[in-house]
Design a protein around this motif. Structure first.
Motif, PDB file in Angstrom:
ATOM      1  N   LYS A 198       0.850  -1.187   0.000  1.00 57.54           N
ATOM      2  CA  LYS A 198       0.000   0.000   0.000  1.00 57.54           C
ATOM      3  C   LYS A 198       0.883   1.234   0.000  1.00 57.54           C
ATOM      4  CE  LYS A 198      -0.720   0.623   4.991  1.00 57.54           C
ATOM      5  NZ  LYS A 198      -1.739   0.746   6.054  1.00 57.54           N
ATOM      6  N   ASP A 199       0.351   2.311  -0.517  1.00 63.24           N
ATOM      7  CA  ASP A 199       1.114   3.550  -0.616  1.00 63.24           C
ATOM      8  C   ASP A 199       1.536   4.044   0.771  1.00 63.24           C
ATOM      9  OD1 ASP A 199       0.795   3.554  -3.351  1.00 63.24           O
ATOM     10  OD2 ASP A 199      -0.938   4.910  -3.325  1.00 63.24           O
ATOM     11  N   GLY A 200       2.777   4.463   0.869  1.00 61.78           N
ATOM     12  CA  GLY A 200       3.276   5.058   2.102  1.00 61.78           C
ATOM     13  C   GLY A 200       3.838   4.075   3.106  1.00 61.78           C
ATOM     14  N   ALA A 201       3.631   2.774   2.904  1.00 56.69           N
ATOM     15  CA  ALA A 201       4.169   1.781   3.841  1.00 56.69           C
ATOM     16  C   ALA A 201       5.680   1.704   3.666  1.00 56.69           C
ATOM     17  CB  ALA A 201       3.533   0.419   3.600  1.00 56.69           C
ATOM     18  N   ARG A 202       6.391   1.714   4.785  1.00 56.63           N
ATOM     19  CA  ARG A 202       7.846   1.728   4.729  1.00 56.63           C
ATOM     20  C   ARG A 202       8.434   0.708   5.705  1.00 56.63           C
ATOM     21  NH1 ARG A 202       9.597   8.019   5.066  1.00 56.63           N
ATOM     22  NH2 ARG A 202       8.534   7.883   7.077  1.00 56.63           N
ATOM     23  N   ALA A 203       9.718   0.465   5.550  1.00 57.30           N
ATOM     24  CA  ALA A 203      10.469  -0.367   6.484  1.00 57.30           C
ATOM     25  C   ALA A 203      11.658   0.442   6.987  1.00 57.30           C
ATOM     26  CB  ALA A 203      10.926  -1.654   5.823  1.00 57.30           C
ATOM     27  N   TYR A 204      12.270  -0.048   8.064  1.00 54.52           N
ATOM     28  CA  TYR A 204      13.294   0.728   8.758  1.00 54.52           C
ATOM     29  C   TYR A 204      14.379  -0.204   9.305  1.00 54.52           C
ATOM     30  CZ  TYR A 204       9.129   3.663   8.893  1.00 54.52           C
ATOM     31  OH  TYR A 204       7.980   4.340   8.545  1.00 54.52           O
ATOM     32  N   LEU A 205      15.575   0.327   9.393  1.00 52.06           N
ATOM     33  CA  LEU A 205      16.660  -0.321  10.114  1.00 52.06           C
ATOM     34  C   LEU A 205      16.943   0.504  11.357  1.00 52.06           C
ATOM     35  CD1 LEU A 205      19.051  -2.294  10.484  1.00 52.06           C
ATOM     36  CD2 LEU A 205      20.397  -0.782   8.979  1.00 52.06           C
TER      37      LEU A 205
END
Length: 239
Positions: free
Chosen positions: A214-221
């Motif tokens: 979906k738009d805007g979904a992100r992942a992070y370290l």
């Protein structure tokens, strides 16, 4: 002979509502199927984290109605629903682990020796995938509400992946600062986290891709740096 590549897809997504109180597979679940390379993949749903909730199992079967997928499930309550757990797991192309209590999931898996079977399946090239508890379980551990509304850390994950994990990073406001504190304080190693609708693809123990359904979904370290947590946003490929 080609050596299988151990593959894990750890997500905060995979299924959505069909508008009629049912579920439909979304981009991340579809990606898990594609990763198998099979024309008609065999998918086993593992609902341990929900206490093998019957409605959850039924909804998952219904979600794939009409799809070119052979669906089965592995329940452990009140006893395993298959004669040979190892044989059933190793016969699959993809295992999808549902959400719920990651602490309960890990305890039941170890009780039945499923932890060792899953490592064998991973090494054999079966795609291991899942959402929430079904994401944290493959890692060293992560924040969980398994014990109550206040988050706690589990550190006894299967550790197929040598990182911590955070899920529902954008939808549950306490999860981001809690993961930051756990990494900064050394309770967890460097950790990857996913917003709802994001997933992490690992090949072996290395991150190989970040995907968003979906738009805007992100992942992070999230890494420890000088006694604090340093967060890096990871670019995601839109499914």
């Amino acid at each position: 002979m080609t050596t299988p590549t151990p593959t894990i897809l750890a997500t905060s997504g995979g299924f959505g509502s069909d508008g009629r109180r049912g579920m439909v597979p979304t981009g991340l679940a579809t990606l898990a199927l594609r990763l198998t390379g099979a024309d008609r993949p065999k998918l086993c749903f593992v609902p341990t984290a929900s206490g093998d909730n019957v409605s959850y199992i039924q909804l998952t079967y219904a979600a794939f109605a009409g799809w070119s997928v052979d669906v089965s499930h592995l329940s452990l309550f009140p006893m395993p629903n298959v004669e040979d757990i190892r044989a059933h797991v190793l016969a699959q192309d993809v295992l999808w682990v549902g959400g719920g209590s990651v602490a309960g999931l890990l305890a039941m898996w170890r009780l039945h020796g499923l932890d060792d079977v899953l490592r064998e399946a991973w090494e054999a090239g079966v795609v291991l995938a899942g959402v929430s508890a079904g994401s944290i379980c493959w890692h060293v551990g992560g924040p969980t509400d398994s014990f109550g509304p206040e988050l706690r850390i589990v550190t006894d994950g299967l550790a197929l992946l040598p990182y911590g994990a955070g899920v529902h990073y954008d939808s549950e406001e306490e999860r981001r600062p809690f993961l930051h504190r756990a990494v900064a304080g050394g309770e967890l190693p460097a950790s990857y986290a996913t917003d709802d609708g994001a997933g992490l693809l690992y090949r072996g123990t290395e991150l190989a891709g970040v995907y968003a359904e979906k738009d805007g979904a992100r992942a992070y370290l999230v890494e420890a740096s000088g006694g604090e947590a340093k967060e890096t946003v990871l670019p995601a490929e839109r499914l």
